[in-house]
Design an enzyme around this catalytic site. Structure first.
Site, PDB file in Angstrom:
ATOM      1  N   GLY A  67       0.868  -1.182   0.000  1.00  0.00           N
ATOM      2  CA  GLY A  67       0.000   0.000   0.000  1.00  0.00           C
ATOM      3  C   GLY A  67       0.903   1.230   0.000  1.00  0.00           C
ATOM      4  O   GLY A  67       1.880   1.283   0.766  1.00  0.00           O
ATOM      5  N   ALA A  68       0.569   2.199  -0.855  1.00  0.00           N
ATOM      6  CA  ALA A  68       1.485   3.326  -1.090  1.00  0.00           C
ATOM      7  C   ALA A  68       1.907   4.067   0.196  1.00  0.00           C
ATOM      8  O   ALA A  68       3.102   4.201   0.469  1.00  0.00           O
ATOM      9  CB  ALA A  68       0.846   4.268  -2.103  1.00  0.00           C
ATOM     10  N   ASP A 117      -1.576   4.633  -6.315  1.00  0.00           N
ATOM     11  CA  ASP A 117      -0.149   4.547  -5.970  1.00  0.00           C
ATOM     12  C   ASP A 117       0.633   5.733  -6.495  1.00  0.00           C
ATOM     13  O   ASP A 117       1.728   6.017  -6.038  1.00  0.00           O
ATOM     14  CB  ASP A 117       0.437   3.242  -6.521  1.00  0.00           C
TER      15      ASP A 117
HETATM   16  O1  MRU Z   1       0.576  -3.863  -4.654  1.00  0.00           O
HETATM   17  P1  MRU Z   1      -0.063  -3.176  -3.485  1.00  0.00           P
HETATM   18  O2  MRU Z   1      -0.874  -4.070  -2.626  1.00  0.00           O
HETATM   19  O3  MRU Z   1       0.947  -2.368  -2.702  1.00  0.00           O
HETATM   20  O4  MRU Z   1      -1.038  -2.159  -4.176  1.00  0.00           O
HETATM   21  C1  MRU Z   1      -1.792  -1.263  -3.399  1.00  0.00           C
HETATM   22  C2  MRU Z   1      -2.759  -0.493  -4.151  1.00  0.00           C
HETATM   23  O5  MRU Z   1      -2.836  -0.538  -5.363  1.00  0.00           O
HETATM   24  C3  MRU Z   1      -3.608   0.426  -3.371  1.00  0.00           C
HETATM   25  O6  MRU Z   1      -4.863   0.541  -3.934  1.00  0.00           O
HETATM   26  C4  MRU Z   1      -2.905   1.783  -3.363  1.00  0.00           C
HETATM   27  O7  MRU Z   1      -1.594   1.659  -2.866  1.00  0.00           O
HETATM   28  C5  MRU Z   1      -3.599   2.775  -2.567  1.00  0.00           C
HETATM   29  S1  MRU Z   1      -3.327   2.496  -0.891  1.00  0.00           S
HETATM   30  C6  MRU Z   1      -4.057   3.625   0.080  1.00  0.00           C
END
Ligand code: MRU
Length: 356
Positions: free
Chosen positions: A52-53, A240
């Site tokens: 998650g970002a 992201d």
């Molecule tokens: O690959 P991930 O699980 O890190 O991807 C996360 C996402 O795509 C989320 O939707 C994004 O980071 C937004 S988090 C608030």
């Protein structure tokens, strides 16, 4: 937010160690893991124990704290910063957090550096929590409006996990949902399973369950028919990296949901803290899209009847697979950006109005 009734954050610092919830084990096992050296932080980002970002940004910030504890030396710090930035390419929060830390720490006296680093990493987390709360308060207005018209349960579709597990607390896409629930607005969430790593099924549904919010997991391809049947009132997803022109990079499959929402006149919102805005990149084609190991597609992990976690192969052994982790939704398909400062159009003008 809560796990088995107890309040948690996704990351915290205690006794010179960074504590994280190992998300690769959820929903079957709840394990708090210690990150002791900067390499642990890099690995936890790469293997997606944290993901998650906003959370990978925070982990990188604490990773630099660990680097200082390990070896209080500017050249080691710089090398660690580079490795942290390169641990995952797509989410801009990672670079943003590392650059913010390095701006504070470059050339700082070695007696003071640890205290300054820890303060900054803690501040990044506190700010993210505040921003996510504000996203909730701002996004609540949209859900309230739909409820006031419909006078019935509001059905919201989300993709991947942009919940509290992806941030420090509250989440981005889920924050307005949590606020609506707390206000007594009846909400139900369609949770895209989100192959191949199933962040929707494993994390979003799990955290909504823990907060007592009604939700139903759907296969990633089901959103379209639900929209055609009028069973989706709005979509909210996270991101992201959002460009200054409003183009939104998020978990692969987001673009297809936005197209279906557009075709069915369903509002499609993106929730984000300003740390996810990339003000520099002009063209979405220049966003580095992470390509992950194809084993994430060909193999699946789950729990067997005895409660043990097992991994099995589901594809023919000879088949090739390709695993792109993100895609980009052009700004024209985004109804609005829900940020900590308010809601704006997904456009240069809209973003400029909020963030001068
Ligand atoms: O690959 P991930 O699980 O890190 O991807 C996360 C996402 O795509 C989320 O939707 C994004 O980071 C937004 S988090 C608030």
């Amino acid at each position: 937010m809560k796990i088995e009734g107890k309040d948690y954050r996704t990351i915290w610092f205690e006794n010179n160690v960074v504590k994280i919830i190992d998300q690769t084990k959820l929903p079957h096992q709840f394990i708090v893991k210690d990150l002791k050296i900067v390499k642990d932080a890099i690995n936890s980002i790469k293997t997606m124990e944290v993901r998650g970002a906003p959370l990978i940004g925070a982990t990188a910030a604490y990773g630099l704290v660990l680097a200082i504890i390990e070896k209080n030396d500017q050249s080691f710090l710089k090398k660690s910063a580079e490795k942290l930035i390169n641990s995952r390419p797509t989410a801009i929060n990672l670079k943003w957090a590392v650059n913010r830390m390095m701006h504070k720490l470059s050339g700082v006296n070695s007696n003071k550096i640890l205290e300054i680093a820890l303060n900054e990493a803690n501040t990044i987390c506190e700010e993210d929590i505040k921003f996510c709360e504000n996203i909730g308060i701002n996004g609540l207005k949209i859900i309230e409006e739909i409820y006031n018209k419909k006078k019935d349960i509001v059905n919201i579709l989300t993709h991947c996990n942009a919940g509290w597990l992806a941030t420090i607390n509250w989440g981005t896409a889920t924050s307005p949902i949590y606020y609506a629930h707390k206000k007594g607005i009846p909400v139900h969430v369609w949770v895209d399973e989100t192959r191949p790593r199933n962040q929707g099924a494993n994390l979003t549904s799990y955290e909504l369950n823990e907060e007592g919010i009604k939700n139903t997991i759907i296969a990633d391809n089901t959103g379209g028919i639900l929209m055609q049947r009028g069973e989706v009132d709005m979509c909210i997803v996270g991101t992201d990296r959002t460009l200054a022109n409003g183009d939104v990079c998020n978990k692969v499959g987001t673009y297809l949901k936005a197209l279906a929402a557009h075709d069915n006149n369903i509002p499609f919102y993106v929730a984000l803290p300003s740390s996810t805005i990339d003000w520099n990149l002009k063209n979405y084609k220049d966003i580095p899209i992470e390509e992950r190991n194809s084993q994430e597609l060909s193999h699946m992990e789950g729990i067997d009847e005895k409660g043990n976690i097992q991994k099995i192969q589901i594809y023919p052994k000879k088949s090739k697979a390709m695993n792109l982790a993100f895609d980009v939704t052009p700004a024209k398909y985004v109804s609005g950006l829900i940020t900590e400062k308010g809601i704006c159009d997904a456009s240069p003008e809209g973003l400029k109005k909020l963030f001068k």
